[in-house]
Design a protein around this motif. Structure first.
Motif, mmCIF file in Angstrom:
data_model
loop_
_atom_site.group_PDB
_atom_site.id
_atom_site.type_symbol
_atom_site.label_atom_id
_atom_site.label_comp_id
_atom_site.label_asym_id
_atom_site.label_seq_id
_atom_site.Cartn_x
_atom_site.Cartn_y
_atom_site.Cartn_z
ATOM 1 N N ASP A 19 -25.484 70.361 29.696
ATOM 2 C CA ASP A 19 -24.329 70.145 28.824
ATOM 3 C C ASP A 19 -24.504 70.872 27.498
ATOM 4 N N SER A 20 -25.696 70.797 26.928
ATOM 5 C CA SER A 20 -25.947 71.460 25.645
ATOM 6 C C SER A 20 -25.815 72.970 25.765
ATOM 7 N N TYR A 21 -26.297 73.516 26.867
ATOM 8 C CA TYR A 21 -26.237 74.974 27.027
ATOM 9 C C TYR A 21 -24.796 75.442 27.202
ATOM 10 N N LEU A 22 -24.027 74.723 28.020
ATOM 11 C CA LEU A 22 -22.634 75.115 28.203
ATOM 12 C C LEU A 22 -21.862 74.953 26.897
ATOM 13 N N LEU A 23 -22.136 73.893 26.164
ATOM 14 C CA LEU A 23 -21.470 73.684 24.878
ATOM 15 C C LEU A 23 -21.852 74.785 23.891
ATOM 16 N N LEU A 24 -23.082 75.238 23.935
ATOM 17 C CA LEU A 24 -23.522 76.363 23.112
ATOM 18 C C LEU A 24 -22.717 77.623 23.446
ATOM 19 N N VAL A 25 -22.582 77.912 24.726
ATOM 20 C CA VAL A 25 -21.838 79.100 25.160
ATOM 21 C C VAL A 25 -20.376 79.006 24.725
ATOM 22 N N LYS A 26 -19.751 77.839 24.922
ATOM 23 C CA LYS A 26 -18.351 77.667 24.537
ATOM 24 C C LYS A 26 -18.179 77.798 23.022
ATOM 25 N N THR A 27 -19.099 77.232 22.260
ATOM 26 C CA THR A 27 -19.013 77.310 20.804
ATOM 27 C C THR A 27 -19.138 78.752 20.333
ATOM 28 N N LYS A 28 -20.080 79.496 20.918
ATOM 29 C CA LYS A 28 -20.231 80.914 20.557
ATOM 30 C C LYS A 28 -18.968 81.695 20.920
ATOM 31 N N LYS A 29 -18.407 81.434 22.084
ATOM 32 C CA LYS A 29 -17.199 82.152 22.521
ATOM 33 C C LYS A 29 -16.054 81.888 21.548
ATOM 34 N N PHE A 30 -15.860 80.645 21.158
ATOM 35 C CA PHE A 30 -14.793 80.332 20.216
ATOM 36 C C PHE A 30 -15.093 80.929 18.838
ATOM 37 N N HIS A 31 -16.353 80.955 18.450
ATOM 38 C CA HIS A 31 -16.779 81.584 17.191
ATOM 39 C C HIS A 31 -16.349 83.052 17.175
ATOM 40 N N TRP A 32 -16.483 83.714 18.294
ATOM 41 C CA TRP A 32 -16.111 85.128 18.398
ATOM 42 C C TRP A 32 -14.601 85.330 18.434
ATOM 43 N N ASP A 33 -13.882 84.396 19.083
ATOM 44 C CA ASP A 33 -12.473 84.621 19.406
ATOM 45 C C ASP A 33 -11.470 83.987 18.452
ATOM 46 N N VAL A 34 -11.903 83.117 17.563
ATOM 47 C CA VAL A 34 -10.951 82.412 16.705
ATOM 48 C C VAL A 34 -10.198 83.393 15.811
ATOM 49 N N VAL A 35 -8.905 83.147 15.643
ATOM 50 C CA VAL A 35 -8.049 83.942 14.748
ATOM 51 C C VAL A 35 -7.130 82.989 13.997
ATOM 52 N N GLY A 36 -6.517 83.503 12.976
ATOM 53 C CA GLY A 36 -5.537 82.715 12.227
ATOM 54 C C GLY A 36 -6.052 82.303 10.868
ATOM 55 N N PRO A 37 -5.249 81.501 10.168
ATOM 56 C CA PRO A 37 -5.583 81.121 8.801
ATOM 57 C C PRO A 37 -6.893 80.335 8.681
ATOM 58 N N GLN A 38 -7.302 79.672 9.743
ATOM 59 C CA GLN A 38 -8.544 78.899 9.713
ATOM 60 C C GLN A 38 -9.752 79.716 10.146
ATOM 61 N N PHE A 39 -9.573 81.020 10.340
ATOM 62 C CA PHE A 39 -10.637 81.851 10.882
ATOM 63 C C PHE A 39 -11.973 81.642 10.171
ATOM 64 N N MET A 40 -12.019 81.868 8.883
ATOM 65 C CA MET A 40 -13.303 81.847 8.178
ATOM 66 C C MET A 40 -13.940 80.459 8.218
ATOM 67 N N THR A 41 -13.152 79.433 8.022
ATOM 68 C CA THR A 41 -13.672 78.068 8.051
ATOM 69 C C THR A 41 -14.291 77.758 9.408
ATOM 70 N N LEU A 42 -13.555 78.033 10.481
ATOM 71 C CA LEU A 42 -14.055 77.720 11.820
ATOM 72 C C LEU A 42 -15.189 78.650 12.227
ATOM 73 N N HIS A 43 -15.088 79.906 11.868
ATOM 74 C CA HIS A 43 -16.144 80.863 12.201
ATOM 75 C C HIS A 43 -17.481 80.397 11.619
ATOM 76 N N LYS A 44 -17.475 79.982 10.364
ATOM 77 C CA LYS A 44 -18.704 79.502 9.708
ATOM 78 C C LYS A 44 -19.148 78.157 10.278
ATOM 79 N N LEU A 45 -18.205 77.256 10.512
ATOM 80 C CA LEU A 45 -18.539 75.941 11.060
ATOM 81 C C LEU A 45 -19.193 76.079 12.426
ATOM 82 N N TRP A 46 -18.596 76.906 13.282
ATOM 83 C CA TRP A 46 -19.131 77.059 14.626
ATOM 84 C C TRP A 46 -20.462 77.789 14.634
ATOM 85 N N GLN A 47 -20.693 78.641 13.661
ATOM 86 C CA GLN A 47 -22.026 79.254 13.569
ATOM 87 C C GLN A 47 -23.073 78.181 13.302
#
Length: 178
Positions: free
Chosen positions: A26-54
């Protein structure tokens, strides 16, 4: 291998190792999903979410390692392939889907909450069924991390106004024709 004599039977240790491998998957899959969203997020919340997910994927990377090392400490071997992880994982991969930023937050929130529920069950089994309070304590620490991440993600999705005293303000009453 030298016999392990830490006060747990082979059956108890194997039961805990199996639970830990589920948590590792579960932790490994959640890591992969978090990294994928970190890469793909767009929009006004980009910087906030990009840093949070890192910050989240860095914590998950550490957790993956310590879970695997706990498995080795108990004399087991961690699952270490994506095929193996996907077979025992309680989370879903959602391959090929790129949700909106808020959708990403909601997906990760649901996954972290699932991990919290799983860890609660595994803590109880480690302590009561397998008599391994050390691993139960270890899992409690992991659960608390996922609870905090869940709170952060939930707060992002809820996004409602709160007064300085912590109360929710009354909705404004608009009058028609005045």
């Amino acid at each position: 291998m030298q016999t392990i004599n830490i006060g747990l039977t082979d059956t108890q240790r194997q039961g805990v190792i199996d639970l830990l491998n589920n948590d590792l998957a579960d932790s490994y899959l959640l890591l992969v999903k978090t990294k994928k969203f970190h890469w793909d997020v767009v929009g006004p919340q980009f910087m906030t979410l990009h840093k949070l997910w890192q910050a989240h994927y860095e914590a998950l990377t550490i957790n993956v390692d310590v879970i695997a090392e706990r498995i080795r400490t108990l004399g087991g071997y961690p699952v270490g392939t994506m095929e193996g992880f996907l077979k025992i994982c309680s989370l879903k991969e959602d391959a090929g889907k790129i949700p909106t930023a808020t959708g990403m937050v909601s997906h990760l929130l649901a996954d972290h909450e699932q991990v919290v529920r799983n860890l609660r069950e595994h803590i109880e089994k480690c302590s009561n069924k397998f008599k391994d309070d050390g691993t139960a304590d270890f899992l409690t620490g992991l659960m608390e991390q996922h609870e905090q991440i869940s709170w952060m993600l939930r707060s992002f999705v809820e996004g409602e106004a709160i007064a300085s005293n912590g109360a929710k303000p009354e909705p404004s009453k608009k009058t028609v024709g005045v």
